[in-house]
Design a protein around this motif. Sequence first.
Motif, PDB file in Angstrom:
ATOM      1  N   GLU A   1      -9.624 -17.836   2.378  1.00 31.84           N
ATOM      2  CA  GLU A   1      -9.079 -16.489   2.399  1.00 31.84           C
ATOM      3  C   GLU A   1      -9.642 -15.717   3.585  1.00 31.84           C
ATOM      4  N   CYS A   2      -8.866 -14.778   4.044  1.00 28.15           N
ATOM      5  CA  CYS A   2      -9.249 -13.981   5.206  1.00 28.15           C
ATOM      6  C   CYS A   2      -9.846 -12.643   4.782  1.00 28.15           C
ATOM      7  N   ASP A   3     -10.898 -12.252   5.452  1.00 25.92           N
ATOM      8  CA  ASP A   3     -11.455 -10.918   5.241  1.00 25.92           C
ATOM      9  C   ASP A   3     -10.759  -9.907   6.140  1.00 25.92           C
ATOM     10  N   THR A   4     -10.230 -10.394   7.279  1.00 24.36           N
ATOM     11  CA  THR A   4      -9.587  -9.521   8.252  1.00 24.36           C
ATOM     12  C   THR A   4      -8.276 -10.151   8.701  1.00 24.36           C
ATOM     13  N   ILE A   5      -7.212  -9.340   8.721  1.00 23.52           N
ATOM     14  CA  ILE A   5      -5.872  -9.779   9.125  1.00 23.52           C
ATOM     15  C   ILE A   5      -5.453  -8.965  10.339  1.00 23.52           C
ATOM     16  N   THR A   6      -4.856  -9.631  11.326  1.00 25.43           N
ATOM     17  CA  THR A   6      -4.334  -8.948  12.503  1.00 25.43           C
ATOM     18  C   THR A   6      -2.809  -9.013  12.481  1.00 25.43           C
ATOM     19  N   VAL A   7      -2.176  -7.850  12.665  1.00 22.52           N
ATOM     20  CA  VAL A   7      -0.718  -7.745  12.704  1.00 22.52           C
ATOM     21  C   VAL A   7      -0.319  -7.306  14.106  1.00 22.52           C
ATOM     22  N   ALA A   8       0.661  -8.001  14.699  1.00 24.13           N
ATOM     23  CA  ALA A   8       1.152  -7.648  16.037  1.00 24.13           C
ATOM     24  C   ALA A   8       2.663  -7.799  16.073  1.00 24.13           C
ATOM     25  N   GLY A   9       3.314  -6.938  16.857  1.00 24.82           N
ATOM     26  CA  GLY A   9       4.752  -7.046  17.060  1.00 24.82           C
ATOM     27  C   GLY A   9       5.570  -5.895  16.512  1.00 24.82           C
ATOM     28  N   ALA A  10       4.980  -5.025  15.724  1.00 21.57           N
ATOM     29  CA  ALA A  10       5.727  -3.901  15.155  1.00 21.57           C
ATOM     30  C   ALA A  10       5.557  -2.624  15.972  1.00 21.57           C
ATOM     31  N   GLU A  11       4.808  -2.707  17.064  1.00 22.64           N
ATOM     32  CA  GLU A  11       4.429  -1.490  17.789  1.00 22.64           C
ATOM     33  C   GLU A  11       5.604  -0.694  18.344  1.00 22.64           C
ATOM     34  N   ALA A  12       6.728  -1.320  18.668  1.00 22.65           N
ATOM     35  CA  ALA A  12       7.874  -0.578  19.198  1.00 22.65           C
ATOM     36  C   ALA A  12       8.417   0.413  18.170  1.00 22.65           C
ATOM     37  N   TYR A  13       8.273   0.097  16.902  1.00 23.01           N
ATOM     38  CA  TYR A  13       8.764   0.961  15.828  1.00 23.01           C
ATOM     39  C   TYR A  13       7.637   1.749  15.171  1.00 23.01           C
ATOM     40  N   TYR A  14       6.523   1.080  14.954  1.00 21.68           N
ATOM     41  CA  TYR A  14       5.398   1.678  14.234  1.00 21.68           C
ATOM     42  C   TYR A  14       4.088   1.292  14.910  1.00 21.68           C
ATOM     43  N   PRO A  15       3.649   2.024  15.931  1.00 23.23           N
ATOM     44  CA  PRO A  15       2.396   1.657  16.600  1.00 23.23           C
ATOM     45  C   PRO A  15       1.200   1.599  15.646  1.00 23.23           C
TER      46      PRO A  15
END
Length: 120
Positions: free
Chosen positions: A1-15
Motif C-alpha cells: 500500500e502507498c502512503d503517498t499518491i501523486t496525481v498528474a494530468g488534470a491541471e488544465a481543468y483543476y490545477p
Amino acid sequence: ECDTITVAGAEAYYPDKDGTFTRLSITTSGGRWVYQSSDSLYLFYWSPASDWLIGDDYTVDLAGVRSTSDLSATCPTEASGWEVWDGWAFTSPSGGITVSCTPPPPSPPPPSPPPPSPPP
C-alpha cells in the motif's frame, strides 16, 4: 500500500487536483484509505460507484476528477479511466491522468563510527 499518491494530468481543468496526496488514518465505507492533499482535497473511494474520486469532501460523491474502471480497486493506482469534470460533463483530458505511488524518501545513512581512540 502507498502512503503517498501523486496525481498528474488534470491541471488544465483543476490545477489544485494535481499533486501529492498523503494517506490519512481514515477509511471510507468501501474500506479503502482516504488521502488528502496540501490543498485540503481528498482522494477517496466511493463504493456506490466502485470508483476513486478527488473532491472537497470524502463523504459525498461530488468530484472534479474520477476513475471510471469500476474495478473496486483497493488502491487508486490500480484504478483506470480517469476523467475530469469540464463544467458540462466528465471527459478524458489529452495526455490522460496518471495516478502513481510515490516511493518514500530514502533512509538517511547510518552515522559514521567514532574515530579510534589514541594509543595510551
